[in-house]
Write a protein that holds these residues in place. Structure first.
Motif, PDB file in Angstrom:
ATOM      1  N   ARG A 104       0.895  -1.122  -0.110  1.00 18.57           N
ATOM      2  CA  ARG A 104      -0.025   0.110  -0.024  1.00 18.57           C
ATOM      3  C   ARG A 104       0.997   1.207   0.017  1.00 18.57           C
ATOM      4  O   ARG A 104       2.094   1.275   0.363  1.00 18.57           O
ATOM      5  CB  ARG A 104      -0.983   0.097   1.335  1.00 18.57           C
ATOM      6  N   VAL A 105       0.222   2.351  -0.498  1.00 20.48           N
ATOM      7  CA  VAL A 105       1.208   3.522  -0.667  1.00 20.48           C
ATOM      8  C   VAL A 105       0.269   4.617   0.200  1.00 20.48           C
ATOM      9  O   VAL A 105      -0.817   4.805  -0.127  1.00 20.48           O
ATOM     10  CB  VAL A 105       1.418   3.887  -2.203  1.00 20.48           C
ATOM     11  N   ARG A 106       1.303   5.306   1.113  1.00 21.63           N
ATOM     12  CA  ARG A 106       0.656   6.340   1.796  1.00 21.63           C
ATOM     13  C   ARG A 106       1.538   7.625   1.602  1.00 21.63           C
ATOM     14  O   ARG A 106       2.783   7.726   1.352  1.00 21.63           O
ATOM     15  CB  ARG A 106       0.504   6.096   3.211  1.00 21.63           C
ATOM     16  N   ALA A 117      -0.976   6.285  -7.106  1.00 24.78           N
ATOM     17  CA  ALA A 117       0.453   5.803  -7.204  1.00 24.78           C
ATOM     18  C   ALA A 117       0.492   4.715  -8.021  1.00 24.78           C
ATOM     19  O   ALA A 117      -0.179   3.613  -8.097  1.00 24.78           O
ATOM     20  CB  ALA A 117       0.981   5.588  -5.690  1.00 24.78           C
ATOM     21  N   VAL A 119       2.165   1.492  -9.125  1.00 25.21           N
ATOM     22  CA  VAL A 119       2.561   0.158  -8.210  1.00 25.21           C
ATOM     23  C   VAL A 119       3.400  -0.676  -9.098  1.00 25.21           C
ATOM     24  O   VAL A 119       2.656  -1.377 -10.072  1.00 25.21           O
ATOM     25  CB  VAL A 119       2.066  -0.480  -7.168  1.00 25.21           C
ATOM     26  N   SER A 134      -2.050   0.308  -4.660  1.00 28.01           N
ATOM     27  CA  SER A 134      -1.657  -0.648  -3.725  1.00 28.01           C
ATOM     28  C   SER A 134      -1.555  -2.085  -4.762  1.00 28.01           C
ATOM     29  O   SER A 134      -1.699  -2.038  -6.121  1.00 28.01           O
ATOM     30  CB  SER A 134      -2.879  -1.112  -2.838  1.00 28.01           C
ATOM     31  N   ILE A 149       7.679   2.511  -6.829  1.00 31.52           N
ATOM     32  CA  ILE A 149       6.408   3.143  -6.694  1.00 31.52           C
ATOM     33  C   ILE A 149       6.647   4.709  -7.315  1.00 31.52           C
ATOM     34  O   ILE A 149       7.728   5.200  -6.985  1.00 31.52           O
ATOM     35  CB  ILE A 149       6.154   3.456  -5.142  1.00 31.52           C
ATOM     36  N   TYR A 154       4.988  13.544  -6.203  1.00 31.63           N
ATOM     37  CA  TYR A 154       5.558  12.799  -5.082  1.00 31.63           C
ATOM     38  C   TYR A 154       7.020  12.381  -5.537  1.00 31.63           C
ATOM     39  O   TYR A 154       7.290  12.119  -6.477  1.00 31.63           O
ATOM     40  CB  TYR A 154       4.781  11.757  -4.406  1.00 31.63           C
ATOM     41  N   SER A 157       9.802   6.014  -5.076  1.00 27.82           N
ATOM     42  CA  SER A 157      10.676   5.146  -4.030  1.00 27.82           C
ATOM     43  C   SER A 157      10.662   3.689  -4.645  1.00 27.82           C
ATOM     44  O   SER A 157      10.041   3.066  -5.550  1.00 27.82           O
ATOM     45  CB  SER A 157       9.783   4.967  -2.543  1.00 27.82           C
ATOM     46  N   THR A 171       4.142  -0.989   3.411  1.00 27.28           N
ATOM     47  CA  THR A 171       3.755   0.120   3.353  1.00 27.28           C
ATOM     48  C   THR A 171       4.988   1.214   2.729  1.00 27.28           C
ATOM     49  O   THR A 171       5.831   1.209   3.506  1.00 27.28           O
ATOM     50  CB  THR A 171       3.109   0.723   4.335  1.00 27.28           C
ATOM     51  N   PHE A 172       4.572   1.388   1.489  1.00 29.47           N
ATOM     52  CA  PHE A 172       5.537   2.846   1.115  1.00 29.47           C
ATOM     53  C   PHE A 172       4.979   4.082   1.559  1.00 29.47           C
ATOM     54  O   PHE A 172       4.036   4.471   1.158  1.00 29.47           O
ATOM     55  CB  PHE A 172       5.783   2.655  -0.338  1.00 29.47           C
ATOM     56  N   LEU A 174       5.430   7.975   0.641  1.00 30.34           N
ATOM     57  CA  LEU A 174       6.012   8.898  -0.228  1.00 30.34           C
ATOM     58  C   LEU A 174       6.224  10.167   0.389  1.00 30.34           C
ATOM     59  O   LEU A 174       5.056  10.741   0.814  1.00 30.34           O
ATOM     60  CB  LEU A 174       5.310   8.813  -1.613  1.00 30.34           C
TER      61      LEU A 174
END
Length: 528
Positions: A104-106, A117, A119, A134, A149, A154, A157, A171-172, A174
Protein backbone atom coordinates in the motif's frame (compact mmCIF):
# COMPACT_ATOMS: atom_id res chain seq x y z
CA UNK A 1 8.52 -32.66 -12.43
CA UNK A 2 7.39 -36.28 -12.42
CA UNK A 3 4.01 -37.08 -11.01
CA UNK A 4 4.10 -39.98 -8.51
CA UNK A 5 2.95 -42.48 -11.06
CA UNK A 6 5.54 -41.24 -13.55
CA UNK A 7 8.56 -41.78 -11.35
CA UNK A 8 11.00 -44.35 -12.81
CA UNK A 9 11.16 -46.10 -9.47
CA UNK A 10 7.42 -46.73 -9.71
CA UNK A 11 7.54 -48.46 -13.12
CA UNK A 12 6.71 -52.18 -12.96
CA UNK A 13 6.49 -54.74 -15.73
CA UNK A 14 3.30 -56.76 -15.92
CA UNK A 15 3.81 -60.25 -14.56
CA UNK A 16 1.51 -63.01 -15.75
CA UNK A 17 3.42 -65.97 -14.39
CA UNK A 18 0.93 -66.39 -11.57
CA UNK A 19 -1.99 -66.73 -14.00
CA UNK A 20 -0.90 -69.54 -16.26
CA UNK A 21 -4.19 -71.37 -15.85
CA UNK A 22 -6.08 -68.41 -17.34
CA UNK A 23 -6.64 -67.38 -20.91
CA UNK A 24 -4.90 -64.12 -21.64
CA UNK A 25 -5.33 -62.08 -24.80
CA UNK A 26 -2.96 -59.22 -25.54
CA UNK A 27 -2.57 -57.43 -28.85
CA UNK A 28 -4.54 -60.18 -30.65
CA UNK A 29 -2.37 -63.03 -29.33
CA UNK A 30 -4.10 -65.72 -27.34
CA UNK A 31 -2.29 -67.83 -24.80
CA UNK A 32 -4.13 -70.72 -23.19
CA UNK A 33 -2.70 -72.91 -20.52
CA UNK A 34 -3.63 -76.18 -22.20
CA UNK A 35 -0.26 -77.85 -22.11
CA UNK A 36 -0.61 -81.59 -21.82
CA UNK A 37 2.15 -83.78 -20.67
CA UNK A 38 3.18 -86.30 -23.37
CA UNK A 39 6.16 -88.33 -24.21
CA UNK A 40 8.12 -85.13 -24.59
CA UNK A 41 6.44 -83.41 -21.61
CA UNK A 42 4.53 -80.92 -23.84
CA UNK A 43 1.79 -80.72 -26.46
CA UNK A 44 4.51 -79.42 -28.77
CA UNK A 45 6.51 -82.50 -29.71
CA UNK A 46 9.53 -80.34 -30.50
CA UNK A 47 9.61 -78.56 -27.13
CA UNK A 48 9.60 -79.79 -23.57
CA UNK A 49 6.95 -78.47 -21.15
CA UNK A 50 9.51 -76.59 -19.11
CA UNK A 51 11.09 -74.77 -22.03
CA UNK A 52 7.66 -73.95 -23.44
CA UNK A 53 6.58 -72.50 -20.11
CA UNK A 54 9.76 -70.42 -19.91
CA UNK A 55 9.32 -69.16 -23.46
CA UNK A 56 5.72 -68.20 -22.80
CA UNK A 57 6.61 -66.40 -19.59
CA UNK A 58 9.31 -64.43 -21.40
CA UNK A 59 6.89 -63.53 -24.19
CA UNK A 60 4.30 -62.34 -21.71
CA UNK A 61 6.88 -60.22 -19.92
CA UNK A 62 7.96 -58.65 -23.19
CA UNK A 63 4.35 -57.87 -24.03
CA UNK A 64 3.86 -56.50 -20.50
CA UNK A 65 6.92 -54.28 -20.90
CA UNK A 66 5.56 -53.01 -24.19
CA UNK A 67 2.27 -52.26 -22.52
CA UNK A 68 4.02 -50.51 -19.65
CA UNK A 69 5.81 -48.23 -22.11
CA UNK A 70 2.50 -47.45 -23.74
CA UNK A 71 1.00 -46.59 -20.36
CA UNK A 72 3.88 -44.21 -19.69
CA UNK A 73 3.52 -42.72 -23.17
CA UNK A 74 -0.20 -42.14 -22.61
CA UNK A 75 0.54 -40.57 -19.24
CA UNK A 76 2.97 -38.13 -20.85
CA UNK A 77 0.40 -37.21 -23.50
CA UNK A 78 -2.21 -36.65 -20.80
CA UNK A 79 0.18 -34.41 -18.90
CA UNK A 80 0.63 -32.27 -21.97
CA UNK A 81 -3.12 -31.79 -22.05
CA UNK A 82 -3.41 -30.83 -18.36
CA UNK A 83 -3.65 -27.03 -17.87
CA UNK A 84 -0.45 -25.40 -16.66
CA UNK A 85 -2.16 -24.01 -13.57
CA UNK A 86 -3.01 -27.54 -12.40
CA UNK A 87 0.54 -28.72 -12.93
CA UNK A 88 1.82 -25.67 -11.07
CA UNK A 89 -0.48 -26.45 -8.17
CA UNK A 90 0.69 -30.07 -8.11
CA UNK A 91 4.28 -28.87 -8.27
CA UNK A 92 3.75 -26.90 -5.07
CA UNK A 93 2.41 -29.82 -3.06
CA UNK A 94 5.68 -30.06 -1.18
CA UNK A 95 5.68 -26.35 -0.26
CA UNK A 96 4.14 -25.47 3.07
CA UNK A 97 2.87 -22.02 2.14
CA UNK A 98 2.85 -19.53 -0.66
CA UNK A 99 4.55 -16.22 0.07
CA UNK A 100 2.40 -13.12 -0.32
CA UNK A 101 3.53 -9.51 -0.28
CA UNK A 102 0.85 -6.83 -0.02
CA UNK A 103 1.72 -3.24 -0.90
CA UNK A 104 0.00 0.00 0.00
CA UNK A 105 1.13 3.59 -0.58
CA UNK A 106 0.67 6.51 1.83
CA UNK A 107 1.62 10.18 2.09
CA UNK A 108 4.50 10.46 4.57
CA UNK A 109 3.24 13.79 5.97
CA UNK A 110 -0.49 13.11 6.38
CA UNK A 111 -0.84 9.32 6.26
CA UNK A 112 -3.54 9.46 3.56
CA UNK A 113 -3.59 6.97 0.69
CA UNK A 114 -2.22 7.95 -2.73
CA UNK A 115 -4.72 6.24 -5.06
CA UNK A 116 -2.96 7.28 -8.29
CA UNK A 117 0.41 5.87 -7.20
CA UNK A 118 1.80 3.47 -9.79
CA UNK A 119 2.90 0.19 -8.24
CA UNK A 120 5.21 -2.04 -10.26
CA UNK A 121 6.10 -5.44 -8.82
CA UNK A 122 8.84 -7.37 -10.61
CA UNK A 123 9.15 -11.04 -9.71
CA UNK A 124 12.21 -13.20 -10.05
CA UNK A 125 10.10 -16.18 -11.11
CA UNK A 126 6.83 -14.83 -12.39
CA UNK A 127 5.02 -12.15 -14.38
CA UNK A 128 5.38 -8.43 -13.74
CA UNK A 129 2.45 -6.82 -11.92
CA UNK A 130 1.27 -3.23 -12.42
CA UNK A 131 -1.48 -1.60 -10.37
CA UNK A 132 -2.60 1.72 -8.88
CA UNK A 133 -2.52 2.65 -5.20
CA UNK A 134 -1.82 -0.84 -3.91
CA UNK A 135 -0.88 -4.30 -5.05
CA UNK A 136 -0.48 -7.91 -3.99
CA UNK A 137 1.79 -10.61 -5.31
CA UNK A 138 1.60 -14.32 -4.49
CA UNK A 139 5.15 -15.51 -4.96
CA UNK A 140 7.11 -18.60 -4.03
CA UNK A 141 9.20 -18.77 -0.85
CA UNK A 142 12.68 -17.24 -1.22
CA UNK A 143 11.74 -15.49 -4.46
CA UNK A 144 13.26 -12.03 -4.94
CA UNK A 145 10.69 -9.27 -5.42
CA UNK A 146 11.53 -5.73 -6.59
CA UNK A 147 8.91 -3.01 -6.06
CA UNK A 148 8.92 0.46 -7.61
CA UNK A 149 6.46 3.22 -6.64
CA UNK A 150 5.85 6.50 -8.45
CA UNK A 151 3.19 9.20 -8.26
CA UNK A 152 2.68 12.72 -9.53
CA UNK A 153 3.71 15.43 -7.05
CA UNK A 154 5.64 12.89 -4.98
CA UNK A 155 9.20 11.63 -4.80
CA UNK A 156 9.30 8.02 -6.00
CA UNK A 157 10.57 5.04 -4.07
CA UNK A 158 11.75 1.48 -4.61
CA UNK A 159 12.90 -1.48 -2.58
CA UNK A 160 13.55 -5.21 -2.70
CA UNK A 161 12.26 -8.10 -0.62
CA UNK A 162 12.54 -11.86 -0.31
CA UNK A 163 9.15 -13.55 -0.32
CA UNK A 164 7.73 -15.58 2.54
CA UNK A 165 6.65 -17.89 3.69
CA UNK A 166 3.43 -16.20 4.79
CA UNK A 167 2.13 -12.66 4.37
CA UNK A 168 4.39 -9.58 4.44
CA UNK A 169 2.51 -6.24 4.54
CA UNK A 170 4.65 -3.43 3.09
CA UNK A 171 3.74 0.27 3.23
CA UNK A 172 5.61 2.78 1.09
CA UNK A 173 5.62 6.33 2.46
CA UNK A 174 6.13 8.87 -0.32
CA UNK A 175 7.34 12.40 0.39
CA UNK A 176 5.22 15.12 -1.24
CA UNK A 177 7.19 17.56 -3.36
CA UNK A 178 5.34 20.40 -1.63
CA UNK A 179 4.44 20.41 2.05
CA UNK A 180 0.71 20.34 2.86
CA UNK A 181 -0.54 23.83 3.62
CA UNK A 182 -1.23 23.09 7.28
CA UNK A 183 2.29 21.70 7.82
CA UNK A 184 4.32 24.46 6.20
CA UNK A 185 6.89 25.71 8.70
CA UNK A 186 5.56 29.28 8.65
CA UNK A 187 1.99 28.09 9.27
CA UNK A 188 3.07 25.90 12.19
CA UNK A 189 5.27 28.67 13.61
CA UNK A 190 2.29 31.03 13.64
CA UNK A 191 0.38 28.55 15.83
CA UNK A 192 3.15 28.06 18.39
CA UNK A 193 2.83 29.59 21.84
CA UNK A 194 6.06 29.86 23.87
CA UNK A 195 4.16 28.92 27.03
CA UNK A 196 2.19 26.00 25.58
CA UNK A 197 2.54 22.82 23.56
CA UNK A 198 1.00 22.52 20.11
CA UNK A 199 -0.56 19.10 19.50
CA UNK A 200 -1.73 18.58 15.93
CA UNK A 201 -2.03 15.83 13.37
CA UNK A 202 -4.06 13.92 10.81
CA UNK A 203 -6.66 11.20 11.44
CA UNK A 204 -7.16 8.60 8.69
CA UNK A 205 -9.00 5.34 8.17
CA UNK A 206 -6.49 2.51 8.56
CA UNK A 207 -8.07 0.36 5.87
CA UNK A 208 -8.71 2.90 3.11
CA UNK A 209 -6.26 5.65 4.01
CA UNK A 210 -8.97 8.29 3.60
CA UNK A 211 -9.13 11.29 5.96
CA UNK A 212 -11.65 11.11 8.79
CA UNK A 213 -13.55 14.35 9.28
CA UNK A 214 -15.25 15.10 12.58
CA UNK A 215 -12.99 12.95 14.75
CA UNK A 216 -12.76 14.16 18.35
CA UNK A 217 -9.28 14.63 19.79
CA UNK A 218 -8.91 15.41 23.49
CA UNK A 219 -6.40 15.38 26.34
CA UNK A 220 -7.42 13.17 29.24
CA UNK A 221 -6.14 15.39 32.07
CA UNK A 222 -6.52 18.86 30.60
CA UNK A 223 -9.87 18.26 28.86
CA UNK A 224 -8.77 20.28 25.83
CA UNK A 225 -10.69 19.19 22.72
CA UNK A 226 -10.41 19.61 18.95
CA UNK A 227 -12.23 18.27 15.87
CA UNK A 228 -10.63 17.07 12.65
CA UNK A 229 -11.53 18.89 9.42
CA UNK A 230 -12.23 17.50 5.95
CA UNK A 231 -8.54 16.72 5.49
CA UNK A 232 -8.51 14.87 8.81
CA UNK A 233 -6.36 17.63 10.35
CA UNK A 234 -6.72 18.82 13.95
CA UNK A 235 -4.76 21.11 16.26
CA UNK A 236 -4.96 22.17 19.90
CA UNK A 237 -2.82 24.06 22.41
CA UNK A 238 -2.12 22.44 25.76
CA UNK A 239 -0.71 23.88 28.95
CA UNK A 240 2.99 23.08 29.31
CA UNK A 241 4.74 23.77 32.57
CA UNK A 242 8.20 25.39 32.55
CA UNK A 243 11.00 22.92 33.16
CA UNK A 244 14.72 22.95 33.72
CA UNK A 245 16.19 22.65 30.21
CA UNK A 246 19.39 20.72 30.92
CA UNK A 247 17.83 17.91 32.92
CA UNK A 248 14.05 17.95 33.28
CA UNK A 249 11.46 16.38 31.01
CA UNK A 250 8.24 18.05 29.79
CA UNK A 251 4.76 17.57 31.18
CA UNK A 252 2.81 14.67 29.69
CA UNK A 253 -0.81 13.70 29.08
CA UNK A 254 -2.86 11.07 27.23
CA UNK A 255 -4.27 11.90 23.79
CA UNK A 256 -7.62 10.25 22.99
CA UNK A 257 -8.94 10.09 19.40
CA UNK A 258 -12.54 9.02 18.72
CA UNK A 259 -14.62 8.77 15.53
CA UNK A 260 -17.93 7.16 14.57
CA UNK A 261 -17.72 3.54 13.41
CA UNK A 262 -14.05 3.34 14.43
CA UNK A 263 -12.14 2.02 17.39
CA UNK A 264 -10.90 4.64 19.85
CA UNK A 265 -7.15 5.24 19.82
CA UNK A 266 -5.29 6.37 22.94
CA UNK A 267 -1.72 7.71 22.92
CA UNK A 268 -0.52 7.38 26.49
CA UNK A 269 2.13 9.56 28.19
CA UNK A 270 2.51 11.94 25.27
CA UNK A 271 5.03 14.73 25.88
CA UNK A 272 3.76 18.33 25.99
CA UNK A 273 7.00 20.21 25.23
CA UNK A 274 6.73 23.90 26.04
CA UNK A 275 7.04 26.15 23.00
CA UNK A 276 7.27 23.18 20.63
CA UNK A 277 4.89 21.06 18.60
CA UNK A 278 4.22 17.38 17.99
CA UNK A 279 2.45 16.21 14.85
CA UNK A 280 0.73 12.81 14.92
CA UNK A 281 -0.58 10.54 12.19
CA UNK A 282 -3.40 8.53 13.77
CA UNK A 283 -4.80 5.51 11.92
CA UNK A 284 -8.17 4.36 13.25
CA UNK A 285 -9.35 0.79 12.81
CA UNK A 286 -12.98 0.16 11.96
CA UNK A 287 -15.18 -1.38 14.63
CA UNK A 288 -15.60 -0.87 18.37
CA UNK A 289 -13.19 -0.99 21.28
CA UNK A 290 -10.00 0.77 22.27
CA UNK A 291 -6.43 0.56 20.91
CA UNK A 292 -3.55 2.05 22.89
CA UNK A 293 0.07 3.02 22.32
CA UNK A 294 2.36 3.99 25.17
CA UNK A 295 4.43 6.97 24.03
CA UNK A 296 6.46 7.39 27.21
CA UNK A 297 9.78 8.85 26.15
CA UNK A 298 12.85 6.69 26.70
CA UNK A 299 14.64 9.59 28.39
CA UNK A 300 11.91 10.19 30.96
CA UNK A 301 13.10 9.84 34.53
CA UNK A 302 11.38 10.05 37.91
CA UNK A 303 14.10 12.13 39.65
CA UNK A 304 15.64 14.57 37.18
CA UNK A 305 18.97 16.12 38.06
CA UNK A 306 18.72 19.83 38.85
CA UNK A 307 21.46 21.64 36.92
CA UNK A 308 22.15 25.18 35.77
CA UNK A 309 19.45 26.65 33.57
CA UNK A 310 21.80 28.56 31.27
CA UNK A 311 20.34 29.08 27.81
CA UNK A 312 22.03 29.87 24.53
CA UNK A 313 20.68 30.79 21.11
CA UNK A 314 22.19 30.56 17.65
CA UNK A 315 23.31 34.18 18.02
CA UNK A 316 25.77 33.00 20.68
CA UNK A 317 27.47 30.52 18.35
CA UNK A 318 30.77 31.28 16.62
CA UNK A 319 30.13 33.00 13.28
CA UNK A 320 31.48 30.03 11.32
CA UNK A 321 28.54 27.97 12.55
CA UNK A 322 25.85 30.36 11.31
CA UNK A 323 24.50 31.00 7.83
CA UNK A 324 21.24 32.35 6.48
CA UNK A 325 19.71 28.97 7.33
CA UNK A 326 21.49 28.71 10.67
CA UNK A 327 24.39 26.58 9.38
CA UNK A 328 27.12 26.48 6.82
CA UNK A 329 26.16 24.45 3.73
CA UNK A 330 26.88 20.81 4.41
CA UNK A 331 29.02 18.78 2.03
CA UNK A 332 29.04 15.02 2.28
CA UNK A 333 31.34 12.50 0.65
CA UNK A 334 29.93 9.27 2.13
CA UNK A 335 27.35 7.46 -0.05
CA UNK A 336 24.16 6.91 1.91
CA UNK A 337 21.05 4.81 1.23
CA UNK A 338 18.14 6.69 -0.31
CA UNK A 339 15.53 4.67 1.57
CA UNK A 340 15.30 2.81 4.86
CA UNK A 341 13.25 -0.38 5.27
CA UNK A 342 11.82 -0.05 8.76
CA UNK A 343 10.49 -3.13 10.54
CA UNK A 344 7.22 -2.46 12.39
CA UNK A 345 4.93 -4.46 14.67
CA UNK A 346 8.08 -5.76 16.29
CA UNK A 347 8.92 -7.93 19.24
CA UNK A 348 12.39 -6.52 19.82
CA UNK A 349 14.12 -7.10 16.45
CA UNK A 350 11.56 -9.58 15.05
CA UNK A 351 9.04 -7.63 12.95
CA UNK A 352 5.97 -8.67 10.96
CA UNK A 353 5.46 -5.66 8.66
CA UNK A 354 7.61 -3.08 6.89
CA UNK A 355 7.63 0.64 6.13
CA UNK A 356 9.76 1.91 3.26
CA UNK A 357 10.56 5.60 3.69
CA UNK A 358 13.11 8.15 2.56
CA UNK A 359 16.21 8.52 4.69
CA UNK A 360 15.35 12.07 5.78
CA UNK A 361 11.79 11.12 6.69
CA UNK A 362 13.09 8.19 8.70
CA UNK A 363 15.34 10.47 10.77
CA UNK A 364 12.57 13.05 11.25
CA UNK A 365 10.12 10.41 12.49
CA UNK A 366 12.62 9.10 15.02
CA UNK A 367 14.69 12.00 16.32
CA UNK A 368 11.96 13.36 18.61
CA UNK A 369 11.52 9.84 20.02
CA UNK A 370 15.17 9.63 21.08
CA UNK A 371 15.89 13.31 21.82
CA UNK A 372 13.39 15.79 23.31
CA UNK A 373 11.89 18.21 20.78
CA UNK A 374 12.15 21.25 23.08
CA UNK A 375 15.89 20.77 23.64
CA UNK A 376 18.51 23.19 22.36
CA UNK A 377 18.83 23.12 18.58
CA UNK A 378 22.51 22.09 18.75
CA UNK A 379 21.68 19.08 20.92
CA UNK A 380 19.06 18.12 18.32
CA UNK A 381 21.52 18.60 15.46
CA UNK A 382 24.09 16.37 17.19
CA UNK A 383 21.32 13.84 17.78
CA UNK A 384 20.33 13.95 14.12
CA UNK A 385 23.88 12.99 13.09
CA UNK A 386 23.96 10.08 15.54
CA UNK A 387 20.47 8.87 14.62
CA UNK A 388 21.16 9.10 10.87
CA UNK A 389 24.50 7.30 11.19
CA UNK A 390 22.99 4.44 13.18
CA UNK A 391 20.10 3.96 10.75
CA UNK A 392 22.29 4.15 7.64
CA UNK A 393 24.73 1.67 9.15
CA UNK A 394 21.92 -0.87 9.44
CA UNK A 395 20.68 -0.10 5.94
CA UNK A 396 24.07 -1.44 4.84
CA UNK A 397 24.02 -4.22 7.47
CA UNK A 398 20.30 -5.17 7.65
CA UNK A 399 19.04 -7.30 10.50
CA UNK A 400 16.63 -9.13 8.16
CA UNK A 401 16.32 -9.87 4.46
CA UNK A 402 13.14 -7.76 4.41
CA UNK A 403 13.92 -4.87 6.76
CA UNK A 404 17.03 -2.99 7.75
CA UNK A 405 16.24 -2.00 11.32
CA UNK A 406 13.46 -2.32 13.90
CA UNK A 407 11.40 0.60 15.24
CA UNK A 408 11.80 0.16 19.00
CA UNK A 409 14.46 0.52 21.68
CA UNK A 410 16.11 -2.74 20.56
CA UNK A 411 17.32 -0.64 17.60
CA UNK A 412 16.24 3.00 17.82
CA UNK A 413 12.71 4.27 18.43
CA UNK A 414 10.75 5.44 15.38
CA UNK A 415 7.04 6.18 15.02
CA UNK A 416 4.73 8.43 13.04
CA UNK A 417 4.95 11.61 15.14
CA UNK A 418 7.33 14.45 14.26
CA UNK A 419 8.20 17.92 15.56
CA UNK A 420 9.15 21.11 13.74
CA UNK A 421 12.30 21.60 15.84
CA UNK A 422 13.68 18.11 15.22
CA UNK A 423 12.70 18.34 11.54
CA UNK A 424 14.78 21.51 11.33
CA UNK A 425 17.75 19.81 12.99
CA UNK A 426 17.55 17.00 10.43
CA UNK A 427 17.49 19.48 7.55
CA UNK A 428 20.35 21.52 9.06
CA UNK A 429 22.63 18.46 9.12
CA UNK A 430 21.33 16.81 5.95
CA UNK A 431 23.52 13.92 4.84
CA UNK A 432 26.06 14.19 7.68
CA UNK A 433 27.08 10.94 9.39
CA UNK A 434 30.10 9.83 11.38
CA UNK A 435 32.50 7.59 9.48
CA UNK A 436 35.78 5.81 10.13
CA UNK A 437 36.86 5.45 6.50
CA UNK A 438 35.08 8.33 4.71
CA UNK A 439 33.25 5.67 2.70
CA UNK A 440 30.72 4.07 5.07
CA UNK A 441 28.58 5.30 7.97
CA UNK A 442 29.76 4.18 11.40
CA UNK A 443 27.50 2.56 13.96
CA UNK A 444 27.01 5.63 16.12
CA UNK A 445 26.08 4.25 19.52
CA UNK A 446 24.38 6.45 22.11
CA UNK A 447 22.54 6.03 25.40
CA UNK A 448 20.63 8.15 27.90
CA UNK A 449 23.25 8.59 30.65
CA UNK A 450 26.86 7.47 30.13
CA UNK A 451 28.44 8.78 33.34
CA UNK A 452 30.39 6.34 35.51
CA UNK A 453 29.57 3.37 33.24
CA UNK A 454 31.56 0.29 32.21
CA UNK A 455 34.77 1.06 34.09
CA UNK A 456 34.95 4.86 33.79
CA UNK A 457 34.89 7.09 36.85
CA UNK A 458 32.48 9.81 37.93
CA UNK A 459 32.54 12.63 35.38
CA UNK A 460 33.80 10.31 32.64
CA UNK A 461 32.08 8.41 29.84
CA UNK A 462 33.27 5.33 28.01
CA UNK A 463 33.63 1.55 27.99
CA UNK A 464 37.32 0.56 27.79
CA UNK A 465 36.56 -3.15 27.48
CA UNK A 466 34.65 -2.38 24.27
CA UNK A 467 37.45 -0.12 22.99
CA UNK A 468 35.59 3.11 23.78
CA UNK A 469 38.13 5.09 25.85
CA UNK A 470 36.99 7.04 28.90
CA UNK A 471 36.63 10.74 28.10
CA UNK A 472 36.03 13.66 30.44
CA UNK A 473 32.32 14.54 30.54
CA UNK A 474 31.95 16.74 33.58
CA UNK A 475 28.50 18.01 32.56
CA UNK A 476 27.23 14.57 33.56
CA UNK A 477 29.06 14.28 36.88
CA UNK A 478 27.08 12.58 39.66
CA UNK A 479 24.53 11.23 37.20
CA UNK A 480 23.59 7.58 37.53
CA UNK A 481 24.67 5.32 34.69
CA UNK A 482 21.77 4.53 32.38
CA UNK A 483 23.61 3.19 29.35
CA UNK A 484 26.49 1.08 28.09
CA UNK A 485 29.26 3.67 27.84
CA UNK A 486 29.51 3.42 24.03
CA UNK A 487 29.26 6.58 21.93
CA UNK A 488 27.31 9.67 22.93
CA UNK A 489 25.43 10.58 26.08
CA UNK A 490 22.02 11.90 25.01
CA UNK A 491 21.56 14.04 28.10
CA UNK A 492 25.16 15.14 27.66
CA UNK A 493 24.38 16.61 24.22
CA UNK A 494 21.77 18.84 25.84
CA UNK A 495 23.97 19.83 28.78
CA UNK A 496 26.89 20.69 26.51
CA UNK A 497 24.63 22.79 24.28
CA UNK A 498 22.93 24.62 27.16
CA UNK A 499 25.62 24.82 29.85
CA UNK A 500 28.73 25.04 27.68
CA UNK A 501 27.31 26.67 24.56
CA UNK A 502 28.83 24.02 22.33
CA UNK A 503 28.01 23.82 18.63
CA UNK A 504 26.64 20.57 17.27
CA UNK A 505 29.91 19.89 15.47
CA UNK A 506 31.84 20.14 18.75
CA UNK A 507 29.36 17.84 20.49
CA UNK A 508 29.61 15.21 17.74
CA UNK A 509 33.41 15.34 17.72
CA UNK A 510 33.56 15.15 21.52
CA UNK A 511 31.76 11.82 21.62
CA UNK A 512 32.83 10.17 18.36
CA UNK A 513 36.23 11.63 17.36
CA UNK A 514 38.10 11.95 20.62
CA UNK A 515 40.61 9.68 22.37
CA UNK A 516 41.27 6.95 19.80
CA UNK A 517 39.93 3.42 19.89
CA UNK A 518 36.37 3.38 18.59
CA UNK A 519 36.18 7.14 19.12
CA UNK A 520 37.79 7.53 15.71
CA UNK A 521 34.72 8.36 13.62
CA UNK A 522 34.86 11.80 12.04
CA UNK A 523 32.01 13.81 10.59
CA UNK A 524 31.52 13.00 6.90
CA UNK A 525 31.46 16.71 6.01
CA UNK A 526 35.13 16.89 7.07
CA UNK A 527 36.22 14.07 4.75
CA UNK A 528 38.35 14.97 1.71
Amino acid sequence: MFLPWMQPSQEKYLDFTDSLNDTVELEGIEFRNNVQEGPYGSSDPSESGTSYRNRREQTLKNIGGSMNRKVVFCAVVCCLLIPGSILAAIGRLDQKDDATISVRVRDSRTGVAIPNARVEIIRERGPRINSLGSGTVAATPNENIHITISAEKYTGSESQFVAGPGMLPVTFLLDPIEEPEELRSDVVAAKLDPQKALIHGHVVDSQTGTPIAGATVRLREQHVTAKSDQRGYFSLLAAALPYNMPDDVPLRDDIIVEANDHRTFEILNAFLPQGADTHYIVELQRGSGVDTRDDIHKLQRANPYEGDDTRFSDADLPPAEVSAQGLKPVANSVPLPTNIRLGTNCSCASCSSVLVLARGTYVKRGLNDEWIASWHINALRAGAVAYRSYGCYYAQHPISSNYDICNNACCQVNDSDTSTSTNQAVDDTSGVVVTRDCAHPAKAYYAAEQNHCAGCGNGYAGAPASNWPCITDMVDINQSCNGHGLGACQWGTQRHAVNNGWAWTTIVDHYYYNGGGNRNAKRSNTCP
